[in-house]
Design an enzyme around this catalytic site. Structure first.
Site, PDB file in Angstrom:
ATOM      1  N   ARG A 168       9.550  35.873 -19.744  1.00 18.48           N
ATOM      2  CA  ARG A 168      10.252  35.022 -20.683  1.00 18.48           C
ATOM      3  C   ARG A 168      11.693  34.910 -20.221  1.00 18.48           C
ATOM      4  NH1 ARG A 168      10.088  33.324 -26.027  1.00 18.48           N
ATOM      5  NH2 ARG A 168      12.166  33.248 -26.889  1.00 18.48           N
TER       6      ARG A 168
ATOM      7  N   LYS B  73      13.539  28.170 -31.602  1.00 19.12           N
ATOM      8  CA  LYS B  73      13.699  26.879 -32.266  1.00 19.12           C
ATOM      9  C   LYS B  73      14.147  27.043 -33.708  1.00 19.12           C
ATOM     10  CE  LYS B  73       9.666  25.758 -30.626  1.00 19.12           C
ATOM     11  NZ  LYS B  73       8.409  25.093 -30.237  1.00 19.12           N
TER      12      LYS B  73
ATOM     13  N   GLU C   2       4.871  23.544 -29.232  1.00 20.40           N
ATOM     14  CA  GLU C   2       4.706  23.197 -30.639  1.00 20.40           C
ATOM     15  C   GLU C   2       5.804  22.189 -30.985  1.00 20.40           C
ATOM     16  OE1 GLU C   2       5.165  26.411 -33.441  1.00 20.40           O
ATOM     17  OE2 GLU C   2       4.673  25.085 -35.113  1.00 20.40           O
TER      18      GLU C   2
HETATM   19  P1  ATP Z   1      10.530  29.236 -29.838  1.00 20.32           P
HETATM   20  O1  ATP Z   1      10.587  30.725 -29.912  1.00 20.32           O
HETATM   21  O2  ATP Z   1      11.738  28.618 -29.267  1.00 20.32           O
HETATM   22  O3  ATP Z   1      10.086  28.602 -31.098  1.00 20.32           O
HETATM   23  P2  ATP Z   1       7.873  29.101 -28.871  1.00 20.32           P
HETATM   24  O4  ATP Z   1       7.446  30.121 -27.913  1.00 20.32           O
HETATM   25  O5  ATP Z   1       7.371  29.251 -30.241  1.00 20.32           O
HETATM   26  O6  ATP Z   1       9.430  28.976 -28.754  1.00 20.32           O
HETATM   27  P3  ATP Z   1       6.302  26.896 -28.051  1.00 20.32           P
HETATM   28  O7  ATP Z   1       6.583  25.462 -28.276  1.00 20.32           O
HETATM   29  O8  ATP Z   1       5.136  27.520 -28.700  1.00 20.32           O
HETATM   30  O9  ATP Z   1       7.625  27.627 -28.417  1.00 20.32           O
HETATM   31  O10 ATP Z   1       6.284  27.204 -26.501  1.00 20.32           O
HETATM   32  C1  ATP Z   1       5.665  26.412 -25.543  1.00 20.32           C
HETATM   33  C2  ATP Z   1       5.554  27.215 -24.284  1.00 20.32           C
HETATM   34  O11 ATP Z   1       6.843  27.598 -23.807  1.00 20.32           O
HETATM   35  C3  ATP Z   1       4.772  28.509 -24.468  1.00 20.32           C
HETATM   36  O12 ATP Z   1       3.892  28.630 -23.385  1.00 20.32           O
HETATM   37  C4  ATP Z   1       5.810  29.575 -24.445  1.00 20.32           C
HETATM   38  O13 ATP Z   1       5.317  30.766 -23.897  1.00 20.32           O
HETATM   39  C5  ATP Z   1       6.874  28.972 -23.536  1.00 20.32           C
HETATM   40  N1  ATP Z   1       8.194  29.511 -23.826  1.00 20.32           N
HETATM   41  C6  ATP Z   1       8.856  29.472 -25.000  1.00 20.32           C
HETATM   42  N2  ATP Z   1      10.037  30.106 -24.905  1.00 20.32           N
HETATM   43  C7  ATP Z   1      10.138  30.549 -23.629  1.00 20.32           C
HETATM   44  C8  ATP Z   1      11.135  31.278 -22.872  1.00 20.32           C
HETATM   45  N3  ATP Z   1      12.267  31.668 -23.436  1.00 20.32           N
HETATM   46  N4  ATP Z   1      10.885  31.561 -21.578  1.00 20.32           N
HETATM   47  C9  ATP Z   1       9.753  31.152 -21.001  1.00 20.32           C
HETATM   48  N5  ATP Z   1       8.789  30.464 -21.633  1.00 20.32           N
HETATM   49  C10 ATP Z   1       8.959  30.167 -22.931  1.00 20.32           C
HETATM   50 MG    MG Z   2       4.848  29.052 -30.368  1.00 20.01          MG
HETATM   51 MG    MG Z   3       8.712  32.013 -29.735  1.00 25.28          MG
END
Ligand code: ATP
Ligand code: MG
Ligand code: MG
Length: 531
Positions: free
Chosen positions: A252, A262, A32
């Site tokens: 994760r 983020k 995102e």
């Molecule tokens: P944040 O919590 O930092 O906002 P998010 O999961 O909302 O992260 P996205 O941009 O939706 O962020 O994530 C893109 C991809 O990265 C998704 O497939 C998500 O599962 C993966 N991802 C995000 N954070 C992690 C993490 N800490 N470890 C492994 N994969 C991750």
């Molecule tokens: Mg997300």
């Molecule tokens: Mg997240």
């Protein structure tokens, strides 16, 4: 489990995706654009690429831009930049917003088929009802009523903005994600790509399975915190009557003393607690690279952890140890002496006129280049070294030879202020206990600021309900003044060096023809354990 990772000796992992066929696999990385990529995203991106390549398939980079309030162009740009840095190259780049028209049609279709309904229950009450397995008062509205309200939502009318669209699934399912999840919400914020065209936006739960299926994704990799939502994902596709996609979980990534959200990182940026998203204290891809992590180390680390499903809290030391093994054999060596309390050593038989020798910047690695070493009659020592020597002792001056300490002068408080010595260059290094780094007194030494950084928070593992603002580390950056050898004038931004007997550093601000110090950031080497 059959798809559990089996670590191989070389550190990479071997695991099969269920139902994967050579040449037919399609994975996707769906960030995102609401922040910069962090190390957790790097894991997701690299894993998706790993499997696409393993099966000679395709990788889609998809911007999951369904929440206009949080998303910005700056983030799209930075994500593209960081993927390039990581060497992740998608076969195509798509946007969930490309599918907004089809997603709206699908939503309407589900309403018409009685698989979705419009609900004006307030958010909090909806949550309470979901927990208590209570059906919404709107659940049994007629299709006609739902369609009227859906049109109100699309128009963003006062009545419409009170509503959302929900799936009609199963309010008594033990899995709460199946209790009528939300599909569409109103949002008045303009969208970064389609502007103010829409007043309604699909949720991740609705858009993700749809776009995965339409784009030909065969394996949707998701971090394990979504595990409970897998049944919902399959059910959404079933209701849409679309091709099934395998959902496959990986663990994760989390790190001690580190925030990987983020929203929370944005707080540090907004409140001036860091320089920006590329701050070297940040776990962003740009931050850790600026701190001195090599891409090679990052890849090795992530692929060595592999596809294990355990939710584990990683130690930074593990990553920095891998990094050290990569940088140590090749990074140039330089010398610095700390400014505070530095001590002159007079060499009675030292050179009356300075002379220069050209030596390798790394004794065992010629490509690191050469540097000029200047030899003078008086040389600077670190205060700690000057304090460690005793009269009559023979020490080694690195890259020069041995020297007898003849006299140690102290001030009224006992602090060493000056040393007298006598060169004994034919002496053997094997006979000395102390090998000292030193700098010439006369040549153009470079003012240096050495920067030590610390974690932004003082709590090792943040729990779900912890308030991160209450565990901020008050001091995260410590600066120490030093002098560096004159060759350091040529360091480039991003260049990694070792300061002999001090550690590894990355040049953050190079020499700029002013009297301003160059800035070197200390790179952890995996041994600096947090107390
Ligand atoms: P944040 O919590 O930092 O906002 P998010 O999961 O909302 O992260 P996205 O941009 O939706 O962020 O994530 C893109 C991809 O990265 C998704 O497939 C998500 O599962 C993966 N991802 C995000 N954070 C992690 C993490 N800490 N470890 C492994 N994969 C991750
Ligand atoms: Mg997300
Ligand atoms: Mg997240």
């Amino acid at each position: 489990a059959p798809d559990e990772a089996k670590e191989k000796v070389d550190g990479s992992f071997e695991v099969d995706l269920p139902g994967a066929e050579m040449g037919k696999v399609c994975t996707r990385f769906p960030p995102e654009p609401s922040g910069y990529l962090h190390i957790g995203h790097a894991k997701a991106a690299l894993l998706n690429q790993f499997f696409a390549q393993k099966y000679k398939g395709r990788l889609i980079i998809r911007f999951d831009d369904t929440n206009p309030a949080k998303e910005k162009d700056e983030f799209v740009e930075s994500i593209l930049h960081d993927l390039e840095t990581l060497g992740v190259k998608g076969d195509v780049i798509t946007y969930t917003s490309d599918y907004f028209p089809q997603l709206m049609e699908m939503c309407e279709k589900l309403i018409k088929e009685g698989k979705a309904y419009v609900d004006d229950t307030e958010r909090e009450q909806m949550q309470t009802e979901r927990k208590a397995m209570i059906e919404s008062k709107c659940r049994n509205q007629s299709v006609e009523e739902n369609l009227i309200l859906w049109k109100e939502m699309i128009a963003g009318s006062p009545r419409g903005v009170q509503c959302c669209v929900r799936a009609k699934m199963d309010m008594s399912n033990p899995n709460a994600s199946l209790r009528d999840p939300v599909y569409y919400r109103c949002n008045p914020a303009p969208h970064l790509r389609v502007g103010s065209k829409y007043k309604v936006y699909p949720t991740y739960d609705f858009a993700c399975p749809y776009v995965d299926s339409i784009e030909g994704v065969t394996h949707a990799l998701r971090s394990s915190e979504y595990h409970d939502r897998n049944d919902q994902y399959y059910r959404v596709l079933e209701d849409m009557q679309l091709r099934k996609v395998h959902v496959w979980d990986f663990s994760r990534l989390n790190f001690v003393y580190t925030l990987l959200s983020k929203r929370k990182l944005q707080w540090f940026v907004d409140n001036g607690r860091v320089e920006g998203w590329n701050d070297p204290r940040f776990p962003t891809v740009q931050g850790i690279i600026r701190r001195g992590l090599t891409i090679e180390a990052l890849k090795q680390f992530i692929l060595s952890q592999g596809a294990s499903k355990n939710l584990n809290l990683m130690e930074w030391d593990k990553l920095w140890t891998i990094n050290k093994k990569i940088i140590d054999p090749i990074c140039p060596r330089h010398t610095a002496v700390l400014s505070e309390g530095k001590v002159l050593l007079d060499l009675s038989n030292g050179p009356e006129t300075p002379f220069t020798r050209v030596i390798l910047r790394h004794k065992k690695y010629e490509p690191a280049g050469k540097k000029a070493s200047v030899f003078t009659k008086r040389i600077w020592l670190d205060h700690a070294d000057a304090t460690a020597v005793s009269e009559g002792e023979e020490v080694t001056l690195m890259d020069w030879g041995n020297c007898f300490i003849r006299k140690v002068e102290r001030d009224q408080y006992g602090l060493v202020t000056r040393l007298q010595g006598e060169l004994h260059v034919e002496g053997s290094v094997k006979t000395t206990k102390l090998k000292l780094t030193w700098l010439p007194e006369f040549s153009e030494l470079v003012p240096v600021t050495l920067v030590d950084l610390d974690h932004l928070i003082v709590k090792k593992k943040l729990e779900e309900n912890d308030d991160f603002v209450s565990v901020l580390n008050p001091v995260t950056r410590i600066e120490t003044s030093a002098l560096g050898d004159s060759n350091m004038r040529n360091l480039q931004r991003g260049e990694i060096i070792q300061l002999e007997r001090k550690g590894y550093y990355i040049c953050d601000v190079p020499f700029l023809r002013s009297s301003k110090p160059i800035v070197l950031i200390s790179i952890p080497d995996g041994r600096q354990q947090k107390p």
